[in-house]
Write a protein that holds these residues in place. Structure first.
Motif, PDB file in Angstrom:
ATOM      1  N   HIS A 137       0.805  -1.145   0.063  1.00 51.76           N
ATOM      2  CA  HIS A 137      -0.153   0.021   0.079  1.00 51.76           C
ATOM      3  C   HIS A 137       0.770   1.261   0.011  1.00 51.76           C
ATOM      4  CE1 HIS A 137      -3.446  -2.582   0.550  1.00 51.76           C
ATOM      5  NE2 HIS A 137      -3.022  -2.959   1.502  1.00 51.76           N
ATOM      6  N   GLU A 138       1.996   1.097   0.800  1.00 49.74           N
ATOM      7  CA  GLU A 138       2.826   2.370   0.595  1.00 49.74           C
ATOM      8  C   GLU A 138       3.282   2.623  -0.821  1.00 49.74           C
ATOM      9  OE1 GLU A 138       6.872   4.110   2.877  1.00 49.74           O
ATOM     10  OE2 GLU A 138       6.108   2.017   3.368  1.00 49.74           O
ATOM     11  N   SER A 139       3.788   1.721  -1.438  1.00 52.62           N
ATOM     12  CA  SER A 139       4.229   1.930  -2.861  1.00 52.62           C
ATOM     13  C   SER A 139       3.231   2.551  -3.575  1.00 52.62           C
ATOM     14  CB  SER A 139       5.094   0.775  -3.401  1.00 52.62           C
ATOM     15  OG  SER A 139       6.460   0.535  -2.733  1.00 52.62           O
ATOM     16  N   ARG A 140       2.030   1.802  -3.733  1.00 54.12           N
ATOM     17  CA  ARG A 140       1.011   2.171  -4.379  1.00 54.12           C
ATOM     18  C   ARG A 140       0.448   3.583  -4.134  1.00 54.12           C
ATOM     19  NH1 ARG A 140      -3.671  -1.824  -3.750  1.00 54.12           N
ATOM     20  NH2 ARG A 140      -4.819  -0.525  -5.245  1.00 54.12           N
ATOM     21  N   ARG A 141       0.534   3.991  -2.927  1.00 58.12           N
ATOM     22  CA  ARG A 141      -0.052   5.407  -2.779  1.00 58.12           C
ATOM     23  C   ARG A 141       0.958   6.298  -3.228  1.00 58.12           C
ATOM     24  NH1 ARG A 141      -1.295   3.394   2.394  1.00 58.12           N
ATOM     25  NH2 ARG A 141       0.573   3.806   3.358  1.00 58.12           N
ATOM     26  N   ALA A 142       2.613   6.029  -3.228  1.00 58.22           N
ATOM     27  CA  ALA A 142       3.440   6.840  -3.812  1.00 58.22           C
ATOM     28  C   ALA A 142       3.266   6.855  -5.277  1.00 58.22           C
ATOM     29  CB  ALA A 142       4.788   6.256  -3.411  1.00 58.22           C
ATOM     30  N   ILE A 143       2.998   5.870  -6.061  1.00 59.41           N
ATOM     31  CA  ILE A 143       2.593   5.790  -7.454  1.00 59.41           C
ATOM     32  C   ILE A 143       1.580   6.725  -7.601  1.00 59.41           C
ATOM     33  CG2 ILE A 143       2.052   4.179  -9.402  1.00 59.41           C
ATOM     34  CD1 ILE A 143       3.635   2.129  -8.160  1.00 59.41           C
ATOM     35  N   GLU A 144       0.573   6.491  -7.013  1.00 56.80           N
ATOM     36  CA  GLU A 144      -0.576   7.501  -7.361  1.00 56.80           C
ATOM     37  C   GLU A 144      -0.241   8.803  -7.079  1.00 56.80           C
ATOM     38  OE1 GLU A 144      -3.590   5.617  -4.671  1.00 56.80           O
ATOM     39  OE2 GLU A 144      -3.735   3.843  -5.905  1.00 56.80           O
ATOM     40  N   ARG A 145       0.325   9.145  -6.187  1.00 61.76           N
ATOM     41  CA  ARG A 145       0.943  10.628  -5.753  1.00 61.76           C
ATOM     42  C   ARG A 145       1.669  11.277  -7.187  1.00 61.76           C
ATOM     43  NH1 ARG A 145       5.327  12.967  -2.858  1.00 61.76           N
ATOM     44  NH2 ARG A 145       4.823  14.856  -1.972  1.00 61.76           N
ATOM     45  N   TYR A 171      -0.195   0.576 -12.794  1.00 54.98           N
ATOM     46  CA  TYR A 171      -0.571   2.177 -13.277  1.00 54.98           C
ATOM     47  C   TYR A 171       0.500   2.440 -14.405  1.00 54.98           C
ATOM     48  CZ  TYR A 171      -1.893   2.196  -8.252  1.00 54.98           C
ATOM     49  OH  TYR A 171      -2.290   1.858  -6.941  1.00 54.98           O
ATOM     50  N   ALA A 172      -0.101   3.771 -14.920  1.00 53.15           N
ATOM     51  CA  ALA A 172       0.806   4.128 -16.135  1.00 53.15           C
ATOM     52  C   ALA A 172       0.600   5.734 -16.162  1.00 53.15           C
ATOM     53  CB  ALA A 172       0.504   3.554 -17.403  1.00 53.15           C
ATOM     54  N   ILE A 173       1.532   6.113 -16.662  1.00 54.16           N
ATOM     55  CA  ILE A 173       1.418   7.810 -17.215  1.00 54.16           C
ATOM     56  C   ILE A 173       1.764   7.778 -18.754  1.00 54.16           C
ATOM     57  CG2 ILE A 173       2.605  10.102 -17.210  1.00 54.16           C
ATOM     58  CD1 ILE A 173       3.406   9.251 -14.238  1.00 54.16           C
ATOM     59  N   THR A 174       0.846   8.572 -19.436  1.00 58.23           N
ATOM     60  CA  THR A 174       0.620   8.644 -20.931  1.00 58.23           C
ATOM     61  C   THR A 174       1.564   9.645 -21.211  1.00 58.23           C
ATOM     62  OG1 THR A 174      -1.505   9.327 -21.204  1.00 58.23           O
ATOM     63  CG2 THR A 174      -1.057   6.779 -21.245  1.00 58.23           C
ATOM     64  N   ASP A 175       2.018  10.061 -22.440  1.00 57.84           N
ATOM     65  CA  ASP A 175       2.581  11.074 -22.964  1.00 57.84           C
ATOM     66  C   ASP A 175       1.681  12.393 -22.991  1.00 57.84           C
ATOM     67  OD1 ASP A 175       0.941   9.882 -25.151  1.00 57.84           O
ATOM     68  OD2 ASP A 175       2.572  10.242 -26.724  1.00 57.84           O
ATOM     69  N   ASP A 176       0.364  12.085 -23.294  1.00 54.54           N
ATOM     70  CA  ASP A 176      -0.562  13.340 -23.248  1.00 54.54           C
ATOM     71  C   ASP A 176      -0.680  13.741 -21.916  1.00 54.54           C
ATOM     72  OD1 ASP A 176      -2.108  10.766 -22.773  1.00 54.54           O
ATOM     73  OD2 ASP A 176      -3.796  11.724 -23.328  1.00 54.54           O
ATOM     74  N   PRO A 179       2.624  16.538 -19.562  1.00 49.68           N
ATOM     75  CA  PRO A 179       3.156  17.920 -19.098  1.00 49.68           C
ATOM     76  C   PRO A 179       2.451  18.244 -17.903  1.00 49.68           C
ATOM     77  CG  PRO A 179       2.357  17.794 -21.514  1.00 49.68           C
ATOM     78  CD  PRO A 179       2.212  16.269 -20.888  1.00 49.68           C
ATOM     79  N   ALA A 180       1.176  17.766 -17.459  1.00 51.70           N
ATOM     80  CA  ALA A 180       0.543  18.090 -16.222  1.00 51.70           C
ATOM     81  C   ALA A 180       1.125  17.285 -15.001  1.00 51.70           C
ATOM     82  CB  ALA A 180      -1.033  17.740 -16.358  1.00 51.70           C
ATOM     83  N   VAL A 181       1.500  15.920 -15.499  1.00 52.49           N
ATOM     84  CA  VAL A 181       2.268  15.250 -14.309  1.00 52.49           C
ATOM     85  C   VAL A 181       3.613  15.985 -13.853  1.00 52.49           C
ATOM     86  CG1 VAL A 181       3.408  13.141 -13.958  1.00 52.49           C
ATOM     87  CG2 VAL A 181       1.349  13.028 -14.732  1.00 52.49           C
ATOM     88  N   GLU A 182       4.440  16.197 -15.034  1.00 52.55           N
ATOM     89  CA  GLU A 182       5.691  17.137 -14.666  1.00 52.55           C
ATOM     90  C   GLU A 182       5.371  18.599 -14.003  1.00 52.55           C
ATOM     91  OE1 GLU A 182       9.794  18.517 -17.160  1.00 52.55           O
ATOM     92  OE2 GLU A 182       7.538  18.761 -17.949  1.00 52.55           O
TER      93      GLU A 182
END
Length: 193
Positions: A137-145, A171-176, A179-182
């Motif tokens: 759960h700790e890693s999952r929260r970190a990924i979601e954060r 989980y994933a982050i896509t190229d579109d 910019p918001a994630v960065e």
């Protein structure tokens, strides 16, 4: 730059440098290797974990890094690009473990920002995946954060070091979304690190 070519990535808090056998004695606090739901090495298993990663890196299967905290020049963990799909292109970030003293200091957030920036901007990745054992759960929260989107639960696909069969959270982050994630990660580092 070719996909998975060794590179050093530097930020304000950390430098990610190509993993070598010399990094084996660096991380000794926190005993993350005792957590049943991770495959992080025990302190006595760090050298063999590094050797296995370097063997896989030699076959082009992954690109491992040692995480060096710049404030005190200490190695505080390991993180890895793995499961490369150069034809897409896509990659996963994982096999990450950090010293207890590094937690909640911003170092992991900056490490992921550096890795994501390199994947999306240098390699042109369309997606970057993250996976964690369902019960971590700790890693999952970190990924979601980070801003990664939960894609599903993969059932019975992982065996822990004690032989327990368990599930994976994908989980994933896509190229579109990049910019918001960065912007989000830059904001977190500026305001909370």
């Amino acid at each position: 730059m070719a996909f998975l070519d060794p590179v050093t990535l530097s930020g304000r808090l950390v430098r990610l440098e190509p993993l070598t056998p010399d990094h084996a004695d660096a991380v000794r606090d926190g005993n993350v290797g005792e957590l049943w739901y991770t495959n992080a090495p025990t302190p006595d298993g760090v050298a063999s974990d590094i050797a296995a990663k370097l063997e896989q890196a030699g076959r082009g299967a992954l690109l491992p890094f040692a995480t060096r905290r710049l404030a005190d020049d200490r190695i505080i963990g390991v993180t890895t690009y793995l499961n490369p799909l150069p034809a897409v292109p896509a990659v996963e970030i994982g096999s990450t473990w950090n010293a207890a003293s590094a937690r909640r200091t911003g170092t992991n957030t900056e490490s992921k920002l550096l890795l994501l920036r390199h994947a999306f901007e240098a390699w042109g990745c369309r997606r970057v995946a993250f996976r964690a054992t369902w019960f971590n759960h700790e890693s999952r929260r970190a990924i979601e954060r980070l801003g990664a989107v939960f894609e599903g639960r993969i059932r019975n696909d992982r065996v822990t070091r004690d032989g327990t069969v368990t599930d994976t959270a994908q989980y994933a982050i896509t190229d579109d979304a990049w910019p918001a994630v960065e912007r989000h990660l830059t904001h977190l580092l500026r305001t909370h690190a």
